[in-house]
Motif scaffolding. Structure first.
Motif, PDB file in Angstrom:
ATOM      1  N   LEU A   1       0.918  -1.290   0.021  1.00  0.00           N
ATOM      2  CA  LEU A   1      -0.092   0.048  -0.289  1.00  0.00           C
ATOM      3  C   LEU A   1       0.945   1.331   0.028  1.00  0.00           C
ATOM      4  O   LEU A   1       0.162   2.252  -0.389  1.00  0.00           O
ATOM      5  CB  LEU A   1      -0.639  -0.166   1.024  1.00  0.00           C
ATOM      6  CG  LEU A   1      -2.254   1.352   1.643  1.00  0.00           C
ATOM      7  CD1 LEU A   1      -2.875   1.334   0.217  1.00  0.00           C
ATOM      8  CD2 LEU A   1      -2.530   1.377   2.774  1.00  0.00           C
TER       9      LEU A   1
ATOM     10  N   ASP B   1       2.632   2.014  -3.339  1.00  0.00           N
ATOM     11  CA  ASP B   1       1.624   2.250  -3.764  1.00  0.00           C
ATOM     12  C   ASP B   1       1.375   3.563  -4.506  1.00  0.00           C
ATOM     13  O   ASP B   1       1.726   4.377  -5.161  1.00  0.00           O
ATOM     14  CB  ASP B   1      -0.153   1.948  -4.017  1.00  0.00           C
ATOM     15  CG  ASP B   1      -0.442   0.426  -4.922  1.00  0.00           C
ATOM     16  OD1 ASP B   1       1.093  -0.138  -5.905  1.00  0.00           O
ATOM     17  OD2 ASP B   1      -0.984   0.286  -4.778  1.00  0.00           O
TER      18      ASP B   1
ATOM     19  N   TRP C   1      -6.230  -6.181  -5.279  1.00  0.00           N
ATOM     20  CA  TRP C   1      -6.610  -4.955  -4.729  1.00  0.00           C
ATOM     21  C   TRP C   1      -5.932  -3.595  -4.879  1.00  0.00           C
ATOM     22  O   TRP C   1      -6.273  -2.637  -4.700  1.00  0.00           O
ATOM     23  CB  TRP C   1      -6.969  -4.582  -2.974  1.00  0.00           C
ATOM     24  CG  TRP C   1      -5.831  -5.179  -2.013  1.00  0.00           C
ATOM     25  CD1 TRP C   1      -5.652  -6.334  -2.058  1.00  0.00           C
ATOM     26  CD2 TRP C   1      -4.416  -4.446  -1.779  1.00  0.00           C
ATOM     27  NE1 TRP C   1      -4.013  -6.228  -0.945  1.00  0.00           N
ATOM     28  CE2 TRP C   1      -3.475  -4.799  -1.147  1.00  0.00           C
ATOM     29  CE3 TRP C   1      -4.306  -2.429  -2.236  1.00  0.00           C
ATOM     30  CZ2 TRP C   1      -2.628  -3.873  -0.607  1.00  0.00           C
ATOM     31  CZ3 TRP C   1      -3.138  -2.312  -1.753  1.00  0.00           C
ATOM     32  CH2 TRP C   1      -2.354  -2.961  -1.208  1.00  0.00           C
ATOM     33  N   SER C   2      -4.904  -3.678  -4.921  1.00  0.00           N
ATOM     34  CA  SER C   2      -3.622  -2.943  -5.083  1.00  0.00           C
ATOM     35  C   SER C   2      -3.492  -2.122  -7.225  1.00  0.00           C
ATOM     36  O   SER C   2      -3.500  -1.042  -7.158  1.00  0.00           O
ATOM     37  CB  SER C   2      -2.123  -3.278  -4.766  1.00  0.00           C
ATOM     38  OG  SER C   2      -1.208  -2.981  -5.784  1.00  0.00           O
TER      39      SER C   2
ATOM     40  N   LEU D   1      -6.392   0.326  -7.264  1.00  0.00           N
ATOM     41  CA  LEU D   1      -5.874   1.079  -6.366  1.00  0.00           C
ATOM     42  C   LEU D   1      -5.331   1.994  -6.986  1.00  0.00           C
ATOM     43  O   LEU D   1      -5.124   3.878  -7.178  1.00  0.00           O
ATOM     44  CB  LEU D   1      -5.168   0.788  -4.986  1.00  0.00           C
ATOM     45  CG  LEU D   1      -4.516   2.184  -4.927  1.00  0.00           C
ATOM     46  CD1 LEU D   1      -6.083   2.930  -3.016  1.00  0.00           C
ATOM     47  CD2 LEU D   1      -3.827   1.676  -3.438  1.00  0.00           C
ATOM     48  N   GLN D   2      -4.304   1.487  -7.901  1.00  0.00           N
ATOM     49  CA  GLN D   2      -3.406   2.516  -8.522  1.00  0.00           C
ATOM     50  C   GLN D   2      -4.038   3.375  -9.988  1.00  0.00           C
ATOM     51  O   GLN D   2      -3.586   4.222 -10.524  1.00  0.00           O
ATOM     52  CB  GLN D   2      -1.944   1.379  -9.133  1.00  0.00           C
ATOM     53  CG  GLN D   2      -1.613   0.652  -8.729  1.00  0.00           C
ATOM     54  CD  GLN D   2      -0.057   0.032  -9.255  1.00  0.00           C
ATOM     55  OE1 GLN D   2       0.227   0.103  -9.713  1.00  0.00           O
ATOM     56  NE2 GLN D   2       0.283  -1.022  -7.963  1.00  0.00           N
TER      57      GLN D   2
END
Length: 1472
Positions: A332, A335, A442-443, A446-447
């Motif tokens: 997290l 990112d 999830w990353s 998000l990115q």
């Protein structure tokens, strides 16, 4: 802020930004700067203290370092509070200070106390180096630098103004601040050093512990602790002893029980969600008072169906989740940091001509700082993920292994050995691979969201056009991925077929050579290979498309976005900042968008694996209570009362209503026809079968000798001891009794000889005797012996019966149950149990049963003539075995060579030299067009400065598009040509390998383990087909990307060329270290991986033996050790990648830094467009540099496959199959005369002669029996006729043709052999009889009738198309023998060689074979290698061999009269 600071200013942009000498205002310096480290420490310490409470590593003695740190902490607290008290003092003097002068020293002072407390607390909990405090001191020093600088500036300014008479107004605060700054700096330096390890920790006790445990915080972040191994691996090849021991928390002994406990918890949860009514079925069900309608019944039943299966996933999450989450937290952070750099681009700075220089420098260093931070955080995240993956694999393998020791036979039937080994290797591996990507779930979103947000700020709604293109590419990529998946499945199927067939061919290569069937089987392999290559070609074209999409995606996106942006609105001007910031954001976007589909597909794969593992772990287990092991009252050794048993719960009973009582200390023989349930009875006594009713009890411990001896891959002594302590005296007696002493003299290492897997280097008889010796040594109470005498020679069988089993043997007084075919021993046993079709038909002593005149008496009367069964399984001479041994030991000699340039050239030749050059040329063009497009973009953005934008928009967009599209087309072209090249290479290399292997002489196959040859055909060919081309593709891509980056930066800032030299040097240096070490580690890892699987498949085949001897725990321990041994080399392998990553990315970050710095220096000469271009290229370079090293290393590892295939394509070949000008006439041999002239032969160069100067003549139609002791050279004689062994001297003449001059196929197709071991290939029965389809169906049926198989075959639904499974497993051994007879009858040649089969065939089948041969081959020349003399008593002549020479050669009657060797043998067999 006003309240706190009073009239001090908090922020003033004239003071900070727009000046050549920036400084921060006083209030900011007093509040934000000192507070930030404090806030950090107070936020983290509660969690940290909790963590330390949980993980206690023991306690560290107080050291000088620790004392200094503590004292400094206390002095810092005093210094801060000195400030505080001076403020109070001033207040009392009525000099009012703003509240900030009280608040800040108070907060900082408290924090220093907290830090001092942590220093001591960590010491008590055994922390050697603290990350939390290191970060705290770093922030403190960074925040103190600003006031430090401004105080100095302030002083020098004062100096200029006043002549420094009244000095500084606040001397105390000046002094305390300098002390504070000095001490924090010292604390920072001290926290880089390590404490001693805690008392009693593994570091102290373990001689080779992993330096990671004692490494400091900085060393852990940069993986510096790994450097020692990198250097060691570079200097000399790594060996097993150089590897560090596994960290305790990664070892199987902690990981597996942890996972199994969670799984037990999961299984013990209530299994049915909703208890619904159960109705009794059947006629005796009680009548329901309330009549239930069928609909209601449906509902009730459907409710019952919601059984909650225990979920293995939950167990995994609970066992490994928490550790994994730490890695996710790092991800997290990373990112968020990724998006800082594009915001820092220097373009804004180059545009403003009056911007102060320090701006540029600080931007450059901030870019460098964020990149560095990002690198460190990213690799920590990877480390956590990989370690989780590693533990997952250990846990899963451990769980599967433990389960496989206790599953029922029914469950075993549903999953074959191969499948379970697959669960271990493939499925556990899938989980391991998934953990690395799992965070992308999830990353990635998000990115994507963050990137879109920044892009929108930059370009407004036009971004949507670019995003639309990306989104459109997703289904395109998904479609390609789906297609590729289906192709892959198809290809795996072909590959499996090919390997399976290849495996059979290699296992039966001797038979293929004897029958001259190679051509037919080679065709079959090539057909499958052709299908495989067709699929491969489709996959290659697809991947070329997807490569194109992947490389031109960022470009298409940029093009559409910029085009839309400029055309939508006249006032939109594309300047450098917008263009290049957007470009680097698009580059960030590219990764998550591509990863998402991949992650999803690998999650799907892992879920399939999860289901398979869960199903396996949920199988039924054997009931340990089914056999009562307590001492039973009856005083019998073993009892079965009313027992009914089946192999699976729902099968019909194999054994029905069995009642057996074996008195303590007696010997019971179990006899009956093939397949009447003798072995099943033994299994039932071991508790291996499903007990449907009745009870079994066994008194005391059990020893078990299975029908097919189970031998471990260990030394001979370990096989006999089987985990019991070694007692010299007892051990010698056991060897003596089992007739193993003479064998030990033959074996090269005596009882320390390493035995290959499945006992490959022992003959069948030796294996059986070792198995017997194991039982004898175990000194148990009850002995279950399943036909142990069938595989040994007659005289040995007699010896063993007398010395071990019989009434006078070593086991007298023990309870023995002996399954046997041999009739001669029956008079000496206490009781005989006769089984017929799964029931006990009669039981009693030998005399009783003869009197009863039942089935047993009938059985005896038929066969008392055929008195004794003899066996001689040894087809190789003893010297042959010695060789094989050396080979086994030598086998894994590791090639440590640097892969030579020659091998690359070999591959290039296989692809085609011209094509190889053309591919490189295409790659060059494609990079050139990409650079062109970006230069054009930078020119276009410079238009904005000179306000000549509008008139040229369409021209600018047009050329940009043309350049970009041409790049895409070139990419596609180069991928296509690469695909063509790889298929060509794959076809060529496989073809030459296959040709060579079919032409290789038999001696090669005798000395080379089949596994190794199969490996060439499976693993290495797979690498050449799929892995190598993609590695080359990636390598070329990254190589050209890196080069083009350098070109671009040098073009825009030529001074950069100076830095390239040193950076390249460091790069090459790191790369050499990494490649050397990582290759060794990979090699060690793969060498230590196969023992896991081979030990596992060995265990599965021997579960019944392991359970019978009660050795489960020991085997579990062995498996764990093997897994740990493998992880020991896998772990440094992971770390080596992290080590490399940190170092290479550091070089990349330096490139970014220098590109930015030189852009700042040459600011006046550069256009913003060029600066943007060079910096955005520099930002991409880390990725390509990193991949380039990986690819070089992969390329070096994978190109070895070419070398290995090459090596096996160039082994020496046998004589040609057909010699054109020497072909014999088609009806040769007309008479069947065979003549040996002074013939000698040896197995291989350098070995002794097996046959010496043999001369004999045989007339056509004679029947010759060949006899002799083991190793006399009987089998060798037949091999010479077929030229599997080439003459050392002399020759063989058949009907005036010297056989050494004609082609091998011409010779072999005119002879027929019925080999000792019947070999069948998987395929139809028809194919097994007649692979070339020369004969009509009528002929085949006629032959089946003659070989007594017609009834069996015509009862099958598929008749002649009956599928034979691998090795003919679905036919009984007797039937397989008859199939071989049928083959011989079908070929019907003049000369027949019969290598008599023995043990496997019951006496009836044997009679059938003999009578058929007598009638059908009446006029042929027959050579029989006899084990039972009665079969050859009516032959024309008998040849007696002794030590490779002719001892006697005459008619049987004459030989008996001569009273020589033959007479002795006949006397043994009761025929003279």
């Amino acid at each position: 802020m006003k309240h706190l600071c009073g009239n001090l200013t908090f922020w003033d942009s004239n003071l900070t930004k727009h000046t050549d000498l920036p400084d921060l205002p006083a209030c900011f310096q007093l509040s934000v700067l000192p507070w930030s480290p404090c806030i950090y420490l107070w936020l983290t310490s509660p969690f940290y203290i909790l963590y330390l409470k949980r993980n206690n590593r023991g306690y560290i003695m107080m050291s000088i370092l620790n004392r200094i740190k503590t004292v400094l902490g206390l002095i810092l607290w005093i210094v801060c509070w000195t400030d505080l008290f001076s403020s109070f003092h001033e207040m009392s003097q009525n000099q009012s200070k703003p509240p900030i002068y009280f608040v800040t020293p108070l907060i900082v002072g408290m924090t220093m106390l907290l830090a001092t407390f942590l220093i001591q607390y960590e010491r008590l909990k055994g922390v050697q180096s603290s990350g939390v405090l290191f970060i705290f001191w770093t922030i403190s020093v960074l925040c103190a630098i600003v006031p430090f600088r401004s105080k100095i500036i302030f002083l020098s300014a004062l100096k200029d103004v006043l002549c420094f008479q009244n000095g500084v107004e606040d001397k105390l605060r000046f002094t305390t601040f300098y002390i504070y700054f000095g001490l924090t700096l010292i604390q920072l330096i001290l926290s880089c050093f390590n404490e001693k390890p805690p008392l009693f920790s593994s570091v102290v006790t373990d001689p080779n512990s992993c330096p990671e445990i004692t490494a400091g915080f900085l060393s852990k972040m940069t993986f510096w602790w790994f450097t020692s191994m990198a250097i060691k691996g570079y200097k000399s090849p790594l060996e097993n002893k150089d590897l560090w021991s596994l960290n305790k928390q990664d070892s199987s002994e902690l990981v597996v029980p942890n996972l199994l406990n969670e799984w037990e918890v999961e299984k013990s949860k209530p299994s049915v969600k909703e208890q619904a009514a159960f109705r009794k079925a059947g006629p005796d069900a009680e009548p329901n008072h309330v009549s239930v309608s069928p609909e209601e019944e449906e509902v009730l039943l459907s409710k019952r169906k919601e059984v909650r299966q225990p979920s293995f996933l939950r167990a995994l999450l609970r066992a490994f989740g928490p550790y994994f989450l730490i890695g996710s937290a790092f991800k997290l952070l990373q990112d968020l940091i990724t998006f800082v750099n594009p915001q820092l681009m220097l373009i804004d700075f180059t545009k403003q001509s009056n911007a102060p220089l320090w701006w540029g420098y600080s931007l450059a260093f901030m870019m460098f700082g964020t990149s560095l931070l990002q690198t460190l955080i990213l690799h920590q995240h990877f480390q956590y993920c990989f370690v989780t993956g590693m533990r997952l694999r250990s846990g899963i393998i451990g769980a599967i292994y433990r389960k496989s020791l206790v599953i029922t036979n029914e469950a075993k039937r549903s999953s074959t050995v191969g499948e379970v080994v697959n669960l271990m290797s493939v499925d556990a591996q899938r989980f391991m691979d998934l953990t690395t990507f799992l965070n992308m779930l999830w990353s990635a979103p998000l990115q994507i969201i963050l990137a879109l947000f920044f892009l929108w700020r930059n370009l407004g709604p036009s971004v949507l056009a670019g995003v639309a293109v990306m989104v459109l590419l997703i289904p395109f990529n998904a479609f390609i991925a789906m297609k590729t998946r289906t192709y892959q499945v198809e290809q795996m199927k072909h590959k499996d077929d090919r390997i399976k067939l290849m495996n059979e061919i290699l296992n039966g290569i001797k038979v293929l050579k004897l029958y001259a069937w190679e051509v037919s089987f080679k065709e079959k392999i090539l057909q499958i290979r052709q299908k495989e290559l067709t699929v491969l070609r489709k996959t290659a074209y697809l991947s070329a498309l997807s490569t194109m999409a992947w490389t031109s995606a960022p470009f298409m996106v940029a093009l559409t976005t910029f085009a839309v942006y400029v055309t939508v609105d006249e006032s939109n001007v594309l300047d450098a900042e917008k263009a290049f910031v957007s470009l680097s954001l698009f580059n960030i976007l590219r990764f998550p968008l591509n990863m998402l589909p991949q992650v999803i597909s690998s999650i799907v794969q892992a879920s399939v694996s999860l289901k398979r593992i869960q199903d396996f772990l949920s199988h039924d287990e054997l009931d340990p209570e089914s056999v009562d092991r307590r001492n039973n009252a009856s005083g019998n050794g073993a009892d079965v009362v009313n027992g009914t048993f089946s192999w699976a719960k729902q099968d019909q009973a194999t054994l029905d209503n069995i009642n057996v009582m074996v008195p303590q200390g007696s010997l019971l023989a179990v006899v009956g026809h093939v397949g009447c349930g003798k072995t099943s009875l033994v299994s039932a006594l071991l508790g291996e079968m499903e007990k449907q009713e009745g009870q079994i009890s066994i008194r005391g411990s059990v020893a078990y000798v299975p029908q097919q001896a189970w031998i471990q891959n260990a030394t001979l002594r370990d096989n006999i001891l089987f985990g019991r302590p070694y007692v010299e005296q007892k051990y010698r007696c056991v060897l003596e009794a089992c007739a193993l002493t003479p064998d030990l003299e033959v074996l090269p290492g005596g009882d320390q000889t390493e035995i290959g897997e499945k006992g490959i280097n022992l003959s069948g008889g030796q294996r059986q005797r070792v198995s017997l010796a194991r039982a004898l040594y175990s000194d148990a109470d009850v002995y279950l012996l399943d036909d142990p005498l069938s595989a040994v020679d007659a005289h040995v069988a007699k010896h063993i019966f007398d010395k071990v089993i019989g009434p006078e043997g070593a086991l007298k007084g023990k309870t023995r149950i002996l399954v046997t075919h041999g009739i001669s021993f029956l008079p000496q046993v206490d009781n005989i149990l006769v089984m017929v079709d799964g029931r006990v038909s009669e039981m009693g002593s030998y005399q009783d049963l003869l009197k009863q005149n039942g089935a047993f008496a009938e059985f005896l009367r038929n066969y008392s003539l055929e008195d004794i069964i003899e066996d001689d399984e040894v087809t190789e001479s003893p010297t042959e075995k010695k060789e094989l041994k050396c080979f086994l030991v030598m086998s894994c000699v590791l090639c440590v060579l640097q892969v030579k340039f020659k091998v690359y050239w070999e591959y290039a030749k296989a692809v085609g030299p011209f094509l190889s050059l053309f591919i490189c040329f295409l790659y060059g063009c494609q990079s050139a067009s990409a650079i062109g497009a970006n230069f054009w973009l930078s020119e276009w953005t410079n238009d904005a400065q000179h306000n000549r934008t509008q008139d040229q928009v369409s021209m600018r967009v047009g050329v940009y598009a043309a350049l970009g599209i041409s790049q895409g087309v070139l990419v596609m072209f180069s991928s296509f040509t690469l695909a063509l090249g790889k298929i060509q290479a794959a076809r060529k290399l496989h073809q030459t390998l296959l040709d060579n292997k079919f032409h290789t002489p038999q001696s090669f196959f005798d000395t080379t383990p089949i596994g190794r040859i199969i490996n060439r055909f499976s693993k290495d060919i797979y690498v050449i087909d799929e892995v190598l081309p993609s590695t080359i593709l990636m390598f070329l891509g990254t190589f050209f990307a890196s080069v083009s980056t350098m070109i671009v930066i040098i073009c825009s800032t030529p001074i950069f060329a100076l830095v390239i030299g040193p950076l390249a040097l460091i790069y090459v240096f790191v790369q050499r270290f990494y490649v050397a070490t990582s290759r060794q580690l990979k090699r060690l890892e793969s060498v230590s991986r196969s023992p896991i699987y081979s030990h596992f498949s060995e265990t599965i085949t021997g579960t019944s033996v392991i359970r019978a001897y009660g050795r489960n725990a020991a085997f579990v321990l062995m498996s764990d050790m093997k897994v740990d041994e493998n992880q020991k080399s896998y772990y440094p392998g992971i770390v080596s990648n992290r080590w490399l990553g940190v170092r290479i990315e550091f070089i990349g970050n330096c490139i970014v830094l220098f590109a930015a710095l030189f852009a700042v220096i040459g600011k006046d000469k550069l256009s913003p467009g060029l600066v943007g271009l060079s910096v955005s290229y520099a930002l991409q370079v880390t990725m390509s540099l990193n991949w380039m090293v990986r690819m070089t290393s992969d390329l070096e590892s994978n190109i070895v496959a070419v070398e290995r295939v090459k090596e096996y394509s160039e082994t020496q070949t046998e004589a040609p199959w057909i010699v054109k000008d020497k072909q014999p006439p088609p009806d040769w041999p007309p008479k069947g005369d065979v003549e040996f002239v002074d013939y000698s032969v040896r197995y291989r160069e350098g070995l002794d002669l097996v046959l010496r100067n043999i001369s004999l003549k045989v007339k056509g139609g004679e029947k010759i029996g060949i006899v002799g002791r083991t190793g006399a050279g009987k089998s060798s004689m037949t091999l010479c006729l077929f030229r599997l062994l080439e003459a050392a001297d002399g020759e063989i003449v058949i009907d005036e043709v010297k056989i050494s001059e004609i082609g091998l196929h011409d010779l072999r197709s005119k002879l027929t052999i019925i080999p000792q071991e019947p070999v069948l290939f998987s395929g139809t029965l028809r194919m097994n009889l007649d692979p070339f389809e020369k004969y009509s169906d009528e002929e085949v049926w006629k032959v089946l009738e003659l070989s007594h198989l017609k009834k069996f075959v015509s009862n099958q639904t598929s008749k002649l198309e009956l599928e034979c499974s691998e090795g003919g497993e679905n036919l009984s051994v007797g039937q397989r023998q008859l199939v071989c007879l049928a083959r011989a009858l079908l070929r019907k040649t003049r000369i027949l060689v019969l290598d008599e089969a023995t043990a496997a065939v019951d006496l009836e089948t044997d009679d059938l074979i003999q009578s058929t041969i007598r009638t059908q081959f009446e006029d042929c020349t027959v050579f029989t290698i006899a084990h039972r003399l009665n079969t050859i008593m009516d032959y024309t002549r008998v040849l007696v061999l002794d030590k490779g020479q002719i001892a006697e050669f005459d008619t049987p009657t004459n030989l008996i009269a001569q009273k020589g060797i033959f007479y002795g043998m006949a006397k043994d067999a009761g025929l003279a």
